[in-house]
Write an enzyme that holds these catalytic residues in place. Structure first.
Site, PDB file in Angstrom:
ATOM      1  N   ARG A  89       0.850  -1.193   0.000  1.00 19.72           N
ATOM      2  CA  ARG A  89       0.000   0.000   0.000  1.00 19.72           C
ATOM      3  C   ARG A  89       0.884   1.241   0.000  1.00 19.72           C
ATOM      4  O   ARG A  89       1.851   1.316   0.758  1.00 19.72           O
ATOM      5  CB  ARG A  89      -0.879  -0.021   1.256  1.00 19.72           C
ATOM      6  CG  ARG A  89      -1.892   1.088   1.303  1.00 19.72           C
ATOM      7  CD  ARG A  89      -2.708   1.028   2.582  1.00 19.72           C
ATOM      8  NE  ARG A  89      -2.163   1.923   3.581  1.00 19.72           N
ATOM      9  CZ  ARG A  89      -2.828   2.384   4.634  1.00 19.72           C
ATOM     10  NH1 ARG A  89      -4.078   1.994   4.843  1.00 19.72           N
ATOM     11  NH2 ARG A  89      -2.275   3.183   5.498  1.00 19.72           N
ATOM     12  N   TYR A 115      -2.833  11.343   6.914  1.00 17.80           N
ATOM     13  CA  TYR A 115      -3.220   9.994   7.282  1.00 17.80           C
ATOM     14  C   TYR A 115      -2.330   8.959   6.572  1.00 17.80           C
ATOM     15  O   TYR A 115      -1.982   9.130   5.405  1.00 17.80           O
ATOM     16  CB  TYR A 115      -4.689   9.749   6.885  1.00 17.80           C
ATOM     17  CG  TYR A 115      -4.931   8.295   6.709  1.00 17.80           C
ATOM     18  CD1 TYR A 115      -4.969   7.735   5.446  1.00 17.80           C
ATOM     19  CD2 TYR A 115      -5.011   7.468   7.817  1.00 17.80           C
ATOM     20  CE1 TYR A 115      -5.096   6.367   5.300  1.00 17.80           C
ATOM     21  CE2 TYR A 115      -5.147   6.120   7.678  1.00 17.80           C
ATOM     22  CZ  TYR A 115      -5.186   5.572   6.414  1.00 17.80           C
ATOM     23  OH  TYR A 115      -5.279   4.233   6.286  1.00 17.80           O
ATOM     24  N   ASP A 173      -5.212   3.939   0.033  1.00 21.03           N
ATOM     25  CA  ASP A 173      -6.370   4.168   0.905  1.00 21.03           C
ATOM     26  C   ASP A 173      -6.698   5.661   0.911  1.00 21.03           C
ATOM     27  O   ASP A 173      -5.856   6.481   1.275  1.00 21.03           O
ATOM     28  CB  ASP A 173      -5.998   3.705   2.325  1.00 21.03           C
ATOM     29  CG  ASP A 173      -7.173   3.670   3.277  1.00 21.03           C
ATOM     30  OD1 ASP A 173      -8.240   4.220   2.933  1.00 21.03           O
ATOM     31  OD2 ASP A 173      -7.015   3.096   4.371  1.00 21.03           O
ATOM     32  N   HIS A 211      -9.238   6.849   2.652  1.00 22.82           N
ATOM     33  CA  HIS A 211      -9.739   7.063   4.021  1.00 22.82           C
ATOM     34  C   HIS A 211     -10.970   7.953   4.104  1.00 22.82           C
ATOM     35  O   HIS A 211     -11.022   8.901   4.897  1.00 22.82           O
ATOM     36  CB  HIS A 211      -8.615   7.600   4.912  1.00 22.82           C
ATOM     37  CG  HIS A 211      -8.536   6.903   6.225  1.00 22.82           C
ATOM     38  ND1 HIS A 211      -8.829   7.511   7.420  1.00 22.82           N
ATOM     39  CD2 HIS A 211      -8.240   5.623   6.533  1.00 22.82           C
ATOM     40  CE1 HIS A 211      -8.692   6.637   8.399  1.00 22.82           C
ATOM     41  NE2 HIS A 211      -8.338   5.484   7.898  1.00 22.82           N
ATOM     42  N   GLU A 231      -9.042   2.283  -1.865  1.00 19.02           N
ATOM     43  CA  GLU A 231      -9.811   1.916  -0.677  1.00 19.02           C
ATOM     44  C   GLU A 231     -10.573   3.109  -0.106  1.00 19.02           C
ATOM     45  O   GLU A 231     -10.034   4.217  -0.060  1.00 19.02           O
ATOM     46  CB  GLU A 231      -8.832   1.376   0.374  1.00 19.02           C
ATOM     47  CG  GLU A 231      -9.497   1.034   1.695  1.00 19.02           C
ATOM     48  CD  GLU A 231      -8.484   0.625   2.758  1.00 19.02           C
ATOM     49  OE1 GLU A 231      -7.353   0.231   2.410  1.00 19.02           O
ATOM     50  OE2 GLU A 231      -8.831   0.706   3.941  1.00 19.02           O
ATOM     51  N   GLU A 240     -13.867  -1.413   6.252  1.00 19.89           N
ATOM     52  CA  GLU A 240     -13.258  -1.596   7.575  1.00 19.89           C
ATOM     53  C   GLU A 240     -14.153  -1.070   8.698  1.00 19.89           C
ATOM     54  O   GLU A 240     -14.003  -1.496   9.833  1.00 19.89           O
ATOM     55  CB  GLU A 240     -11.863  -0.968   7.630  1.00 19.89           C
ATOM     56  CG  GLU A 240     -11.848   0.537   7.441  1.00 19.89           C
ATOM     57  CD  GLU A 240     -10.438   1.110   7.410  1.00 19.89           C
ATOM     58  OE1 GLU A 240      -9.585   0.544   6.720  1.00 19.89           O
ATOM     59  OE2 GLU A 240     -10.214   2.128   8.088  1.00 19.89           O
ATOM     60  N   ARG A 253     -13.854  -5.232   3.075  1.00 22.97           N
ATOM     61  CA  ARG A 253     -12.760  -5.175   4.050  1.00 22.97           C
ATOM     62  C   ARG A 253     -13.207  -5.468   5.475  1.00 22.97           C
ATOM     63  O   ARG A 253     -12.484  -5.195   6.445  1.00 22.97           O
ATOM     64  CB  ARG A 253     -12.115  -3.777   4.000  1.00 22.97           C
ATOM     65  CG  ARG A 253     -11.701  -3.359   2.624  1.00 22.97           C
ATOM     66  CD  ARG A 253     -10.221  -3.175   2.458  1.00 22.97           C
ATOM     67  NE  ARG A 253      -9.589  -2.421   3.509  1.00 22.97           N
ATOM     68  CZ  ARG A 253      -8.677  -2.910   4.339  1.00 22.97           C
ATOM     69  NH1 ARG A 253      -8.306  -4.154   4.259  1.00 22.97           N
ATOM     70  NH2 ARG A 253      -8.141  -2.143   5.264  1.00 22.97           N
ATOM     71  N   GLU A 310      -4.757  -7.540   4.817  1.00 26.49           N
ATOM     72  CA  GLU A 310      -3.878  -6.456   5.258  1.00 26.49           C
ATOM     73  C   GLU A 310      -3.016  -6.945   6.421  1.00 26.49           C
ATOM     74  O   GLU A 310      -3.509  -7.624   7.325  1.00 26.49           O
ATOM     75  CB  GLU A 310      -4.734  -5.262   5.723  1.00 26.49           C
ATOM     76  CG  GLU A 310      -3.902  -4.085   6.200  1.00 26.49           C
ATOM     77  CD  GLU A 310      -4.776  -2.914   6.657  1.00 26.49           C
ATOM     78  OE1 GLU A 310      -5.931  -3.136   7.047  1.00 26.49           O
ATOM     79  OE2 GLU A 310      -4.281  -1.777   6.618  1.00 26.49           O
ATOM     80  N   TRP A 361     -12.029  11.750   8.863  1.00 28.92           N
ATOM     81  CA  TRP A 361     -10.602  11.474   9.053  1.00 28.92           C
ATOM     82  C   TRP A 361     -10.204  10.242   8.273  1.00 28.92           C
ATOM     83  O   TRP A 361     -10.897   9.311   8.113  1.00 28.92           O
ATOM     84  CB  TRP A 361     -10.272  11.258  10.541  1.00 28.92           C
ATOM     85  CG  TRP A 361      -8.815  10.943  10.664  1.00 28.92           C
ATOM     86  CD1 TRP A 361      -7.776  11.834  10.485  1.00 28.92           C
ATOM     87  CD2 TRP A 361      -8.202   9.674  10.905  1.00 28.92           C
ATOM     88  NE1 TRP A 361      -6.582  11.183  10.603  1.00 28.92           N
ATOM     89  CE2 TRP A 361      -6.813   9.848  10.862  1.00 28.92           C
ATOM     90  CE3 TRP A 361      -8.722   8.400  11.146  1.00 28.92           C
ATOM     91  CZ2 TRP A 361      -5.908   8.806  11.056  1.00 28.92           C
ATOM     92  CZ3 TRP A 361      -7.840   7.359  11.336  1.00 28.92           C
ATOM     93  CH2 TRP A 361      -6.425   7.570  11.297  1.00 28.92           C
TER      94      TRP A 361
HETATM   95  C1  GCO Z   1      -6.442   0.638   7.233  1.00 29.23           C
HETATM   96  C2  GCO Z   1      -7.058   1.679   8.053  1.00 29.23           C
HETATM   97  C3  GCO Z   1      -6.590   1.871   9.461  1.00 29.23           C
HETATM   98  C4  GCO Z   1      -7.573   2.732  10.259  1.00 29.23           C
HETATM   99  C5  GCO Z   1      -7.569   2.357  11.686  1.00 29.23           C
HETATM  100  C6  GCO Z   1      -8.608   3.105  12.488  1.00 29.23           C
HETATM  101  O1  GCO Z   1      -6.730   0.608   6.056  1.00 29.23           O
HETATM  102  O2  GCO Z   1      -5.730  -0.174   7.798  1.00 29.23           O
HETATM  103  O3  GCO Z   1      -7.607   2.708   7.375  1.00 29.23           O
HETATM  104  O4  GCO Z   1      -5.290   2.303   9.579  1.00 29.23           O
HETATM  105  O5  GCO Z   1      -7.296   4.069  10.137  1.00 29.23           O
HETATM  106  O6  GCO Z   1      -7.777   0.981  11.784  1.00 29.23           O
HETATM  107  O7  GCO Z   1      -8.780   2.567  13.753  1.00 29.23           O
HETATM  108 MG    MG Z   2      -8.306   1.773   5.521  1.00 27.71          MG
END
Ligand code: GCO
Ligand code: MG
Length: 402
Positions: A147, A159, A210, A212, A236, A262, A283, A339, A402
């Site tokens: 990634r 991030y 990602d 996010h 992602e 996630e 995910r 992951e 975030w």
């Molecule tokens: C990922 C994620 C994580 C999240 C985290 C939040 O793709 O692994 O986005 O890094 O930010 O799990 O608690």
């Molecule tokens: Mg993620």
């Protein structure tokens, strides 16, 4: 065989974890993870105050019945706290079942479908050169999927950029830190990140990214189109997925594969995304999506629609969840990728485990149950520390995802 005791263990070996340990009257025990990053004590209380008292006397083999009892019996359904608590019970019972029968959990859910679990690692850096170095390091370790996350020029903190070579931990003690975000600067930068990575490493390695939850459907479609020529493995979480139909717009305009899930906590969070074939990878993880019992239903639904699994595996899912994920990954037919964000040595010492990394893959091991333990004496040396994920604001101060 009956459940005779259950206790909640909260510890912080590098970061906070909530673990449920369930015991039976013949001395068999099982573990479940109930960690919800930044809201740990809410799940600990849900378990201690409302679930553990109901578990005593339960048949540990009746995983489906116990799941329905905790889900439908509470009247209040879904949500991350409820579903993480149910997950912890469910995974602990699967662990007990495996141990009682003397087989690893994957033998109870279909047996092996593959030789190992292909994982992706996190290459990140403050700028393009640092990311390139990080990718090279993962390739040297045998990874076939990486990634890419990098600091966006003109933004202070971003991030996904790690604090050390192999570790990334976004939560920090005290009040949440605040970050600033510009979608315009980000959109300008990400195609350059992929361009550089493909120039350096060619097309053999899988590259992931990602977003996010930070884009609108139109921005996501725009980025997906620009990335197509670099053949990303996936983009992602481009758009927050509460409105599942918003992904129709993204899908219509790009063939870049989309991964989501996630933060999903139930099959209802992705039913439309899957059945309309709006995503390529789901995910969801055992801890945040109701345990193995529920995640298997998500995987089976996804299989019908050519959607593959890709369990969340950051540092905030404990080695107990990683062990459960690997039992699941090795067994389900429509597995896609796992992951693998490495835990710190402190975390690994508190949770000794049978799973191991070798040449781009994780292997669950052949121990009965999940193949993971908790060293409770060591865990006591790491008391809970209030920690939060950062909060994100646009350059004008507006709160953003975030
Ligand atoms: C990922 C994620 C994580 C999240 C985290 C939040 O793709 O692994 O986005 O890094 O930010 O799990 O608690
Ligand atoms: Mg993620």
């Amino acid at each position: 065989m009956r459940v005779s005791d259950a206790r909640v263990i909260v510890c912080s070996p590098g970061r906070n974890f909530v673990t449920l340990r369930v015991e039976t009257d013949d001395g068999t025990w099982g573990l479940g993870d109930a960690t919800v990053n930044g809201r740990e004590l809410a799940v600990a209380s849900y378990l201690r105050d409302h679930v553990v008292p109901l578990l005593i006397g339960a048949d540990p083999f009746a995983t489906e019945d116990t799941w329905q009892y905790l889900y439908k019996g509470a009247y209040w359904r879904r949500g991350p706290v409820t579903m993480a608590a149910i997950a912890a019970v469910d995974v602990a019972l699967w662990d007990i079942k495996g141990k009682a029968l003397g087989v690893p959990v994957h033998q109870l859910i279909g047996g092996r479908s593959r030789e190992g679990v292909t994982v992706y690692g996190h290459a990140s850096g403050g700028d393009l050169d640092e990311v390139v170095q990080a990718v090279a390091r993962y390739l040297d370790m045998g990874y076939r999927a990486v990634r890419l996350q990098a600091g966006v020029p003109g933004l202070a903190g971003t991030y996904g950029v790690g604090r050390g070579d192999l570790y990334y931990e976004p939560a920090s003690p005290g009040r949440p830190t605040e970050e600033r975000w510009s979608t315009e600067r980000y959109l300008d930068f990400v195609p350059r990140l992929f361009d550089r990575a493909r120039q350096e490493f060619g097309f053999e390695v899988h590259l992931l990214h990602d977003a996010h939850h930070r884009l609108s459907p139109t921005e996501a479609a725009w980025l997906g189109q620009r990335l197509e020529r670099y053949r990303p493995f996936w983009l992602e979480d481009p758009v927050p997925a509460e409105l599942q139909s918003s992904y129709r717009h993204v899908r219509r305009h790009t063939t870049t594969p989309i991964a989501l899930g996630e933060v999903f906590n139930s099959i209802h969070d992705c039913e439309q995304l899957i059945s309309e074939q709006l995503i390529d990878y789901v995910r969801a993880s055992t801890v945040h999506t109701g345990g193995l019992t529920h995640l298997l239903k998500v995987a089976h639904l996804a299989e019908l629609y050519h959607v593959r699994t890709a369990c969340h595996g950051p540092t905030d899912v404990s080695p107990v969840t990683m062990a459960a994920a690997l039992q699941f990954d090795i067994a389900v037919h429509n597995f896609g990728i796992q992951e693998y964000m490495r835990h710190t040595p402190e975390t690994d010492a508190v949770f000794p485990h049978a799973y191991h990394y070798d040449d781009g893959m994780l292997h669950p091991g052949d121990e009965p149950g999940l193949g993971v333990d908790i060293d409770e004496q060591l865990a006591e040396q790491y008391p809970y520390e209030r920690s939060y994920l950062p909060v994100n604001r646009l350059l004008d101060g507006t709160v953003h995802s975030w």
